[in-house]
Design a protein around this motif. Structure first.
Motif, PDB file in Angstrom:
ATOM      1  N   LEU A   1       1.307  -4.010 -24.339  1.00 16.61           N
ATOM      2  CA  LEU A   1       1.505  -2.362 -23.978  1.00 16.61           C
ATOM      3  C   LEU A   1       2.762  -1.667 -24.797  1.00 16.61           C
ATOM      4  O   LEU A   1       3.455  -0.917 -24.018  1.00 16.61           O
ATOM      5  N   MET A   2       3.604  -2.643 -25.100  1.00 20.77           N
ATOM      6  CA  MET A   2       4.511  -2.480 -25.511  1.00 20.77           C
ATOM      7  C   MET A   2       4.164  -0.977 -26.778  1.00 20.77           C
ATOM      8  O   MET A   2       4.198  -1.030 -27.478  1.00 20.77           O
ATOM      9  N   GLY A   3       5.257   0.288 -26.262  1.00 18.34           N
ATOM     10  CA  GLY A   3       4.470   1.436 -27.175  1.00 18.34           C
ATOM     11  C   GLY A   3       2.938   1.954 -26.851  1.00 18.34           C
ATOM     12  O   GLY A   3       2.856   3.065 -27.336  1.00 18.34           O
TER      13      GLY A   3
ATOM     14  N   ASN B   1     -10.400  -1.480 -20.160  1.00 17.21           N
ATOM     15  CA  ASN B   1     -11.240  -1.627 -21.569  1.00 17.21           C
ATOM     16  C   ASN B   1     -10.503  -2.398 -22.512  1.00 17.21           C
ATOM     17  O   ASN B   1     -11.011  -3.756 -23.338  1.00 17.21           O
ATOM     18  N   GLU B   2      -9.800  -1.773 -22.832  1.00 17.05           N
ATOM     19  CA  GLU B   2      -8.721  -1.979 -24.375  1.00 17.05           C
ATOM     20  C   GLU B   2      -7.962  -2.760 -24.304  1.00 17.05           C
ATOM     21  O   GLU B   2      -7.624  -3.819 -25.264  1.00 17.05           O
ATOM     22  N   LEU B   3      -7.617  -3.349 -23.194  1.00 18.43           N
ATOM     23  CA  LEU B   3      -7.045  -4.327 -23.455  1.00 18.43           C
ATOM     24  C   LEU B   3      -7.741  -5.556 -23.413  1.00 18.43           C
ATOM     25  O   LEU B   3      -7.557  -7.180 -23.557  1.00 18.43           O
ATOM     26  N   LEU B   4      -8.601  -5.458 -21.757  1.00 13.22           N
ATOM     27  CA  LEU B   4      -9.981  -6.782 -22.254  1.00 13.22           C
ATOM     28  C   LEU B   4     -10.150  -7.073 -24.019  1.00 13.22           C
ATOM     29  O   LEU B   4     -10.179  -8.357 -24.082  1.00 13.22           O
ATOM     30  N   HIS B   5     -10.240  -6.193 -24.505  1.00 14.82           N
ATOM     31  CA  HIS B   5     -10.571  -5.939 -25.814  1.00 14.82           C
ATOM     32  C   HIS B   5      -9.846  -6.504 -26.842  1.00 14.82           C
ATOM     33  O   HIS B   5      -9.992  -7.637 -27.769  1.00 14.82           O
TER      34      HIS B   5
ATOM     35  N   SER C   1     -11.342 -13.306 -18.928  1.00 12.38           N
ATOM     36  CA  SER C   1     -11.868 -12.684 -18.139  1.00 12.38           C
ATOM     37  C   SER C   1     -11.993 -11.356 -17.772  1.00 12.38           C
ATOM     38  O   SER C   1      -9.954 -11.355 -17.514  1.00 12.38           O
ATOM     39  N   PRO C   2     -11.937 -10.450 -17.427  1.00 12.76           N
ATOM     40  CA  PRO C   2     -11.692 -10.090 -15.956  1.00 12.76           C
ATOM     41  C   PRO C   2     -11.256  -9.607 -15.267  1.00 12.76           C
ATOM     42  O   PRO C   2     -10.313  -9.189 -14.415  1.00 12.76           O
ATOM     43  N   LYS C   3     -11.718 -10.776 -14.534  1.00 12.95           N
ATOM     44  CA  LYS C   3     -11.165 -11.088 -13.040  1.00 12.95           C
ATOM     45  C   LYS C   3      -9.218 -11.658 -13.384  1.00 12.95           C
ATOM     46  O   LYS C   3      -8.612 -11.450 -12.412  1.00 12.95           O
ATOM     47  N   THR C   4      -9.355 -12.198 -14.648  1.00 15.35           N
ATOM     48  CA  THR C   4      -7.781 -12.564 -14.802  1.00 15.35           C
ATOM     49  C   THR C   4      -6.939 -11.604 -14.916  1.00 15.35           C
ATOM     50  O   THR C   4      -5.837 -11.574 -14.624  1.00 15.35           O
TER      51      THR C   4
END
Length: 103
Positions: free
Chosen positions: A30-32, A38-42, A48-51
């Motif tokens: 997330l820096m900048g 879904n972008e973070l998940l990728h 996992s989505p839960k985590t």
């Protein structure tokens, strides 16, 4: 050493917030940037989505990130660092330098 890092140690308190697996990697990504779930998940291969949801909620509760919900269908949610979260850049830079030197 005991006197410096005694009860109420700020390092221990900080690690309670940031010491979970994935937390620093979420912050690094997330820096900048503003990113959607879904972008973070990728970007975080293996989480996992839960985590991811749990870590994002925890970081939001600590005011390290903000979540902006756009009233669209389907709903669009973006995450970004707060100024408090941006202040962690120096720690990430130091970890990166240490890793380059020793790993």
């Amino acid at each position: 050493m005991d006197k410096i890092y005694s009860k109420g140690c700020k390092i221990e308190e900080t690690l309670k917030i940031l010491g979970n697996k994935w937390t620093f990697l979420i912050i690094k990504n997330l820096m900048g940037d503003k990113l959607r779930f879904n972008e973070l998940l990728h970007l975080l291969n293996g989480i996992s989505p839960k985590t991811l949801t749990e870590r994002l909620r925890s970081l939001e509760k600590e005011a390290i990130i903000t979540r902006k919900i756009y009233p669209e269908i389907p709903p669009k949610v973006e995450y970004k660092l707060t100024p408090k979260g941006d202040d962690l850049k120096i720690i990430l830079d130091t970890l990166n330098q240490w890793g380059k030197k020793y790993i």
